[in-house]
Motif scaffolding. Structure first.
Motif, PDB file in Angstrom:
ATOM      1  N   VAL A 110     -20.088  49.309  93.149  1.00 58.72           N
ATOM      2  CA  VAL A 110     -19.024  49.231  91.964  1.00 58.72           C
ATOM      3  C   VAL A 110     -17.723  49.999  92.317  1.00 58.72           C
ATOM      4  O   VAL A 110     -17.700  50.875  92.987  1.00 58.72           O
ATOM      5  N   THR A 111     -16.636  48.997  92.629  1.00 65.51           N
ATOM      6  CA  THR A 111     -15.406  49.494  93.046  1.00 65.51           C
ATOM      7  C   THR A 111     -14.227  48.979  92.371  1.00 65.51           C
ATOM      8  O   THR A 111     -14.370  48.309  91.192  1.00 65.51           O
ATOM      9  N   GLY A 112     -13.203  49.380  92.639  1.00 61.08           N
ATOM     10  CA  GLY A 112     -11.839  49.095  91.788  1.00 61.08           C
ATOM     11  C   GLY A 112     -10.768  48.518  92.903  1.00 61.08           C
ATOM     12  O   GLY A 112     -11.208  48.411  93.958  1.00 61.08           O
ATOM     13  N   ASP A 113      -9.858  48.183  92.235  1.00 61.12           N
ATOM     14  CA  ASP A 113      -8.616  47.770  93.201  1.00 61.12           C
ATOM     15  C   ASP A 113      -7.897  48.773  94.147  1.00 61.12           C
ATOM     16  O   ASP A 113      -7.656  48.528  95.408  1.00 61.12           O
ATOM     17  N   GLY A 114      -8.117  49.863  93.665  1.00 62.93           N
ATOM     18  CA  GLY A 114      -7.445  51.086  94.284  1.00 62.93           C
ATOM     19  C   GLY A 114      -8.766  51.588  95.428  1.00 62.93           C
ATOM     20  O   GLY A 114      -8.403  51.604  96.645  1.00 62.93           O
ATOM     21  N   ASP A 115      -9.831  51.618  94.822  1.00 62.74           N
ATOM     22  CA  ASP A 115     -10.975  52.139  95.715  1.00 62.74           C
ATOM     23  C   ASP A 115     -11.524  51.392  96.634  1.00 62.74           C
ATOM     24  O   ASP A 115     -11.441  51.666  97.934  1.00 62.74           O
ATOM     25  N   GLY A 116     -11.552  50.074  96.539  1.00 66.38           N
ATOM     26  CA  GLY A 116     -12.176  48.933  97.222  1.00 66.38           C
ATOM     27  C   GLY A 116     -10.880  48.451  98.400  1.00 66.38           C
ATOM     28  O   GLY A 116     -11.349  47.962  99.381  1.00 66.38           O
ATOM     29  N   LEU A 117      -9.667  48.464  97.508  1.00 64.46           N
ATOM     30  CA  LEU A 117      -8.532  47.793  98.400  1.00 64.46           C
ATOM     31  C   LEU A 117      -7.816  48.674  99.057  1.00 64.46           C
ATOM     32  O   LEU A 117      -7.006  48.254 100.067  1.00 64.46           O
ATOM     33  N   SER A 118      -7.276  49.726  98.789  1.00 64.73           N
ATOM     34  CA  SER A 118      -6.479  50.469  99.190  1.00 64.73           C
ATOM     35  C   SER A 118      -7.216  51.872 100.321  1.00 64.73           C
ATOM     36  O   SER A 118      -7.524  51.484 101.274  1.00 64.73           O
ATOM     37  N   ILE A 119      -7.898  52.777  99.389  1.00 69.70           N
ATOM     38  CA  ILE A 119      -8.406  53.769 100.604  1.00 69.70           C
ATOM     39  C   ILE A 119      -9.708  53.273 101.137  1.00 69.70           C
ATOM     40  O   ILE A 119     -10.029  53.714 102.118  1.00 69.70           O
ATOM     41  N   GLY A 120     -10.420  52.311 100.305  1.00 72.84           N
ATOM     42  CA  GLY A 120     -11.645  51.958 101.153  1.00 72.84           C
ATOM     43  C   GLY A 120     -11.490  50.373 101.674  1.00 72.84           C
ATOM     44  O   GLY A 120     -12.545  49.799 101.859  1.00 72.84           O
ATOM     45  N   GLY A 121     -10.341  50.040 102.011  1.00 75.56           N
ATOM     46  CA  GLY A 121     -10.085  48.527 102.220  1.00 75.56           C
ATOM     47  C   GLY A 121     -10.633  48.280 103.533  1.00 75.56           C
ATOM     48  O   GLY A 121     -11.461  47.362 103.836  1.00 75.56           O
ATOM     49  N   ASN A 122     -10.667  49.221 104.517  1.00 75.11           N
ATOM     50  CA  ASN A 122     -11.470  48.990 105.669  1.00 75.11           C
ATOM     51  C   ASN A 122     -12.777  48.911 105.543  1.00 75.11           C
ATOM     52  O   ASN A 122     -13.520  47.848 106.518  1.00 75.11           O
ATOM     53  N   HIS A 123     -13.530  49.744 104.828  1.00 75.35           N
ATOM     54  CA  HIS A 123     -14.990  49.544 104.655  1.00 75.35           C
ATOM     55  C   HIS A 123     -15.397  48.332 104.050  1.00 75.35           C
ATOM     56  O   HIS A 123     -16.523  47.701 104.341  1.00 75.35           O
TER      57      HIS A 123
END
Lengths: 353, 629
Positions: A110-123
């Protein structure tokens, strides 16, 4: 329903034991008080997930939710399954390790636009390209909620927030386009407010073997209220919302003013009034195409301004998953060369004193 | 043609002399195959039964411009007929494949050393590249040494002509010529090297043949040329009885991790991102899938440790390997593992820092990063191997601590330990520690609710229960937010946080580690030298020398950096002087001073290379004789 790519098209839940007793929504509800803001779109997603999980028929203990940081990241606490509320952006990495070592688990991120696309975009992009058997729910409210209202990687350009008092300058991501570019084998988009469509999408995502990305447009009533209202307004949505279904022509609009998506002479997709084009010109959606250009073109329709907006399953193709192949290599190695630790430690060149 | 099968020059007694120990350094361009040459000589020495220690030293650039000083790669090997502790300070023999290799290493030679040079590379152009106006072979500046000029390139080309290789390919075999020559000089067995070459180049029989021919040509050159009238013999060492093999630190570490999985009966999951000098652990582990070892080459350092932690959550032995900059990136996830209280092994093969620093050089400056490099009060256990072979034992110890106490454990190896090698007394697998764990299977709530509470602890170890997904009835959520002890629900209560911070610290403080042992043969030493990590060898060798000079000195070495052995304070207070040599600017010394209120004095060097026994001997003997440090 999946393309035969020479690899057995296995169900996303193959390997997870079938559950004993029949479960209900209540069984998936933890004792934790849900603490999202009143009116938050997350409630609708939580209800849909709790409501749909029992139909998978797998034991509760074989389901795991992993999240990062953000409002949506509280999700695991509210599910009476195994869960981990991890650190910002890293949930896909933790889920990768878990899914690779435990084929008997149904693993959700479960992620969000900040979590998944910003800080975690690479993963996120690497999990998608590897095709690890996990289902990623990307709650997109186009704003940072937990840190109280800064713009996110999906916010409109020019958005005025606390950190951008004269307007943001960033060009936003289109998460579906991004996922397709990252070789994702399953990409879908749905809306928090459409319970039926949301549930149907979750069902397909769970059934898909490999990384599934489900972008969920989700309202933040505090910092970005009404961002998706045009897709919820009874009249507006008829004009804007294109729900694609595999094998169906891509059409939408009120009965007296139907539209269809057609391919221009230059190869691009555009919306046309059905009355003005031949029925055979209307694009038929094919989610199983190996080539991503069709799905990508659909994802670009309307884009950030939601005019129009495509929802549904953009792409669902079968290709070998990372974790299945890792385990296959382990099994093969063990069959070919039975483990003998003493032999390994001894090696081939020894001397005795 | 000389007999090469097990040929040893026992028949040539008139030209053979005995030596107790020899230090050889092979040096050449980074493309000259010096690491391979050194490795092979090491294997020959090992097969002969010598004790040995090695020190590879190579540039960070894969191929720096040919013939330049930055491109010099070397491999130093110390072998002896007794148990040695270091790769040696100063080479007795330098093999220099070009002017750059000569120039870069000349300063390390003692008077009277032997220098073997490949004269074919001493061209005007090559000499100019490194700033030689006239050839050092002619200028007289090598007068202090015994110089053997050998036209290695041409001799090699001649020897392998029959194979039909191109001149360029033929010349590439010159490192085997050098190896053959040195093998003759030191009466090494040769059959293993020939077998090795044929196996290594099995798919290219022509190349295999050429390398073997070059190797034999080097041997024959030594035997038939008058300039090499003398060969040496270094007898096998009398080490403890048993079966030995040669092992590098990274190899031993990988074997230790595989063994930890075997003895814990848990699948091993290694999440890692390539980084010098840690990558070889990943490479080695990737070869052992038949042991149920999964290796995951992640997209970055963070993903490597994240996946390892995810695997731990699922009941695997989660491991990540890295070097200093990578450890920095993993900090947040290690902090999460502290909060989750899950087992996790983090292996940091230290290299020169800060930042990218000196990727291929050694240093031990990550101690404070390992101990304190995270936000909040975030205690972890820290251990450090003292030698290449010790990497095996320390990996098992790290696994024991991680599994017993459900905690991340940092293992601090370093470049010298990782790439260095030594003989290893092969352990009996049955005698390795039993690392089996018990997963939770039953609800444990103290209120009789029938729930599972994730933070219920073992009263002895303070470890929480490990309930893995798939276990019915034990569904629970963990996370980085502060938790109520016991039940494990989120808590912002001030008193609870204070209690949890202290509890996590108490758990680590309570990790059982063996007492530190003091080596003080006379029992009358007033000076203690205390080290940690790879300085064990040089410190030990220096202590031997100090004692040989009739002085008394005590040596102790820390393998456990957190918690430290419980007798350490008492040991430190038992001496008038405590000297702490470190390859940093005094990190352990600072800890000892603050923790034990002892006047520990630092001797530090941060040059990217291990201490030399000689320099430590001087420092320590000065202190024993009353000098202040």
């Amino acid at each position: 329903m999946t393309t035969d790519l020479g690899f057995p098209a296995v169900d996303g839940l193959a390997g997870v034991p079938a559950g004993g007793q029949e479960l209900s929504t209540k069984d998936f509800t933890s004792d934790q008080e849900v603490r999202w803001c009143p009116g938050c779109g997350d409630y609708a997603v939580l209800a849909a997930v709790r409501g749909f999980l029992p139909e998978l028929g797998i034991p509760r203990e074989n389901t795991v939710f992993v999240s990062g940081i953000g409002c949506s990241a509280r999700f695991p606490y509210y599910m009476n399954t195994y869960g981990m509320h991890s650190i910002h952006g890293r949930a896909p990495t933790i889920a990768t390790g878990l899914a690779t070592t435990r084929p008997d688990l149904n693993v959700w991120v479960v992620t969000g636009d900040g979590d998944g696309l910003s800080i975690g975009g690479n993963h996120l992009i690497h999990a998608l390209r590897r095709n690890v058997n996990i289902t990623v729910l990307l709650f997109n409210n186009r704003i940072y909620g937990l840190t109280k209202g800064q713009y996110s990687p999906t916010s409109d350009q020019g958005m005025v927030t606390k950190s951008t008092p004269v307007g943001s300058l960033d060009t936003p991501f289109n998460p579906v386009s991004l996922a397709l570019g990252a070789e994702a084998s399953f990409v879908a988009r749905t809306l928090d407010s459409d319970r039926a469509h949301l549930t149907e999408t979750l069902r397909a995502a769970a059934a898909h073997r490999g990384s599934s990305l489900v972008e969920i447009y989700q309202n933040c009533p505090i910092f970005n209220d009404g961002a998706f209202d045009v897709l919820k307004d009874a009249e507006e949505k008829q004009r804007r919302l294109i729900q694609v279904n595999h094998g169906q022509p891509v059409t939408f609009g009120p009965e007296d003013e139907r539209y269809g998506v057609v391919r221009d002479d230059n190869g691009e997709l555009r919306v046309a009034k059905l009355a003005e084009v031949d029925e055979s010109e209307v694009v038929v959606h094919d989610a199983h195409r190996e080539d991503t250009s069709h799905a990508f073109a659909l994802s670009r329709l309307g884009g950030q301004h939601l005019d129009p907006t495509v929802t549904g399953i953009f792409r669902a193709v079968s290709r070998p998953t990372y974790d299945d192949q890792v385990r296959a290599q382990l099994t093969e190695a063990a069959e070919q060369k039975p483990a003998d630790l003493q032999k390994l430690l001894t090696g081939n060149n020894t001397w005795t004193i | 043609m000389v007999a090469t099968n097990g040929h040893r020059p026992e028949e040539r007694t008139e030209t053979r002399r005995k030596a107790n120990r020899v230090v050889i350094r092979f040096a050449g361009d980074s493309g000259d195959g010096m690491q391979l040459t050194g490795d092979r000589f090491t294997s020959e020495a090992a097969a002969f039964g010598n004790d040995l220690a090695t020190l590879p030293n190579y540039p960070a650039e894969i191929r720096a411009p040919a013939g330049t000083l930055p491109g010099v790669s070397s491999f130093q090997l110390h072998f002896a007929d007794y148990d040695i502790l270091t790769p040696g300070d100063r080479p007795d023999v330098l093999v220099a494949m070009n002017p750059a290799a000569l120039k870069a290493n000349l300063g390390d030679l003692s008077d009277g050393a032997t220098v073997v040079v490949n004269t074919d590379e001493f061209t005007k152009r090559n000499l100019k590249k490194v700033g030689y106006e006239t050839s050092p072979l002619e200028s007289g500046e090598l007068e202090r040494f015994t110089v053997h000029p050998v036209a290695m390139s041409e001799l090699t080309k001649g020897a392998v002509a029959e194979t039909g290789l191109t001149r360029k390919e033929a010349e590439r075999c010159k490192n085997m010529f050098a190896l053959g020559l040195l093998s003759w000089m030191y009466s090494r067995p040769t059959e293993d090297t020939e077998r090795f070459l044929r196996e290594k180049f099995a798919s290219k029989p022509q190349v295999a043949e050429a390398n073997v021919l070059a190797f034999r040509a080097g041997w024959n050159y030594g035997e038939t040329t008058e300039s090499f009238a003398v060969s040496y013999e270094v007898a096998p060492a009398s080490l403890p009885r048993g079966t030995y093999r040669q092992v590098t630190g990274n190899q031993a570490l990988a074997y230790g991790l595989v063994s930890a999985g075997w003895r814990s009966e848990l699948p091993v999951f290694l999440g890692s991102y390539p980084i010098t000098p840690a990558s070889d652990v990943l490479h080695e582990m990737a070869r052992h899938k038949n042991f149920g070892v999964t290796t995951f080459q992640a997209e970055d350092e963070i993903a490597g440790v994240g996946a390892a932690l995810g695997a731990s959550f699922g009941g695997s032995l989660g491991v990540t390997t890295t070097s200093g900059p990578g450890l920095a990136l993993k900090s947040e996830t290690i902090g999460l593992a502290v909060a989750l209280e899950l087992p996790l092994l983090v292996c940091d093969i230290q290299r020169g820092g800060p930042s990218t620093g000196l990727p291929t050089k050694t240093e031990q400056a990550d101690l404070l990063q390992a101990l304190y490099g995270r936000n909040g009060e975030s205690p972890v256990a820290v251990v450090a191997p003292r030698s290449p072979a010790d990497c095996f034992d320390i990996a098992l110890e790290a696994a024991r601590i991680a599994l017993t106490y459900r905690t991340p454990v940092l293992l601090l190896s370093d470049g010298a330990t990782a790439n260095g090698s030594e003989p290893w007394l092969i352990p009996d697998v049955e005698q390795l520690p039993d690392l089996r764990v018990t997963f939770a299977t039953e609800p444990n709530a103290s209120d009789g609710s029938g729930e599972f509470w994730p933070y219920v602890r073992d009263p002895e170890t303070l470890a929480r229960q490990w309930a893995i997904p798939g276990t019915p009835g034990l569904e629970h959520r963990v996370g980085g937010l502060e938790k109520v002890d016991g039940k494990g629900s989120i808590s912002y209560d001030p008193d609870n946080h204070d209690a949890m911070v202290r509890l996590r610290q108490r758990k680590i403080d309570g990790v059982e580690v063996p007492d530190v042992e003091v080596d003080d043969p006379s029992g009358r030493a007033r000076v203690l030298v205390l080290g940690w990590g790879s300085s064990y060898g040089p410190i030990g060798a220096a202590c031997r020398r100090v004692r040989q000079r009739g002085m008394e000195i005590a040596q102790a070495h820390l393998r456990y950096l957190n918690p430290m052995p419980s007798n350490l304070g008492e040991v430190l207070r038992g001496y008038d002087r405590v000297i702490v040599p470190e390859m940093n600017t005094g990190q352990l010394a600072m800890l000892l001073r603050s923790r034990y209120l002892v006047d520990a004095r630092s001797y530090t060097k941060v040059a990217g290379l291990p201490f030399q026994a000689e320099e430590l001997e001087k420092v320590l003997s000065d202190v024993v004789q009353g000098s202040e440090l």
